[in-house]
Design a protein around this motif. Structure first.
Motif: not given
Length: 323
Positions: A107-116, A173-191
């Motif tokens: 179990i690890k944190d990804r984007a502020g949520r617990s995940t498996l 494409v996701l933001t300008e064409l499809l209307g997604f919003r940037k919510k934030g970011s998180y650190s990748p597993e690979l440094a």
């Protein structure tokens, strides 16, 4: 126009009977539609989901017998998430998967949520994500006959991760064409790699997120069994879909135009990093040609294939459905 979230994700399997066994018996999902690939009727297209096969809960698999293994890499849909209600459910799944011989990353944190995270028997990259404290798109209703307890059952699709050599064209494409919003970011597993960017649409939350990972150190993925074919986003109705078609065509993206999949209507196009996107309507739904209580029990064919049922059934191996 506003996309409502993730509609479905379609992946590849080389062995439909084994795929059916794992996702119904181990993962506890309902087979909501047993049909065929409309572009190759000699193989199955299997749909799994919640009690009713609600949009946002549908994980589908195209069968490609004898397909080679997926070679993970760039320009890919590199992980699928499945939602569970809370953190306690992740501990249940950690034990359940171990009991079935499936290793997990813990179990690890990804984007502020617990995940498996784990891989299915064909190497499909899966992440169970906790909806504890999640706000946004509501999950589905677990099947009453699921092999898993209702309180721990999978309730829908969670964030989908895209891995690309250059993030900005895809994010554009996701933001300008499809209307997604940037919510934030998180650190990748690979440094040493750029942060993974989180985008959301509609009401937001885990059922409406795309995570974009930039990795310019990877070769291009070679799609095979255990790989993902495309991700679809929810459109409210056919009228709105036709507006989206006009918008995509005006933006000069090569696309499929209007496609009638019988259970929903669609548009397909590829973004600059060659990942296949689909826009799909919420309806008509999977109970269009079957009673809700009997979804997935027999081979369902859209009307234009029904005259060929005898020939189609003769080419398919039985799934040994016991619903």
């Amino acid at each position: 126009m506003n996309l409502k979230g993730i509609h479905h994700v379609s992946a590849l399997t080389a062995k439909a009977p084994e795929n059916f066994k794992f996702y119904t018996e181990v993962m506890g999902l309902r087979l909501i539609k047993k049909t065929v690939n409309q572009d190759d009727t000699s193989v199955y297209h299997l749909f799994y989901g919640d009690e009713k096969g609600n949009p946002g809960t549908e994980l589908t698999f195209f069968e490609i017998p004898m397909a080679g293994r997926n070679h993970d890499g760039n320009n890919s849909i590199s992980a699928i998430s499945l939602r569970v209600n809370n953190d306690d459910a992740l501990h249940y799944w950690q034990g359940r998967l171990k009991d079935h011989g499936i290793e997990t990353e813990g179990i690890k944190d990804r984007a502020g949520r617990s995940t498996l995270a784990f891989r299915d028997p064909e190497g499909q990259r899966m992440i169970l994500v906790s909806d504890e404290n999640n706000r946004g798109v509501v999950g589905g209703q677990p099947w009453s006959k699921s092999t898993t307890p209702k309180e721990h059952a999978i309730v829908g699709l969670g964030p989908v991760r895209l891995t690309v050599p250059a993030a900005e064209p895809t994010i554009g494409v996701l933001t300008e064409l499809l209307g997604f919003r940037k919510k934030g970011s998180y650190s990748p597993e690979l440094a040493g790699q750029p942060d993974i960017v989180v985008l959301e649409t509609g009401e937001g939350g885990s059922g409406a997120e795309i995570h974009v990972e930039e990795r310019n150190d990877l070769p291009q993925e070679r799609l095979g069994r255990g790989g993902v074919h495309h991700v679809a986003f929810r459109v409210d109705n056919e009228e709105e879909l036709r507006d989206w078609i006009e918008k995509v065509q005006t933006s000069r993206f090569p696309n499929s135009g209007f496609v009638d999949r019988f259970y929903f209507k669609s548009l397909y196009f590829r973004e600059p990093n060659r990942i296949l996107f689909e826009l799909a309507t919420d309806g008509p739904g999977f109970d269009t040609d079957e009673e809700l209580e009997h979804l997935g029990e027999s081979l369902a064919l859209p009307p234009f294939l029904e005259p060929h049922r005898e020939d189609i059934e003769a080419k398919l191996k039985p799934l040994q459905t016991k619903q």
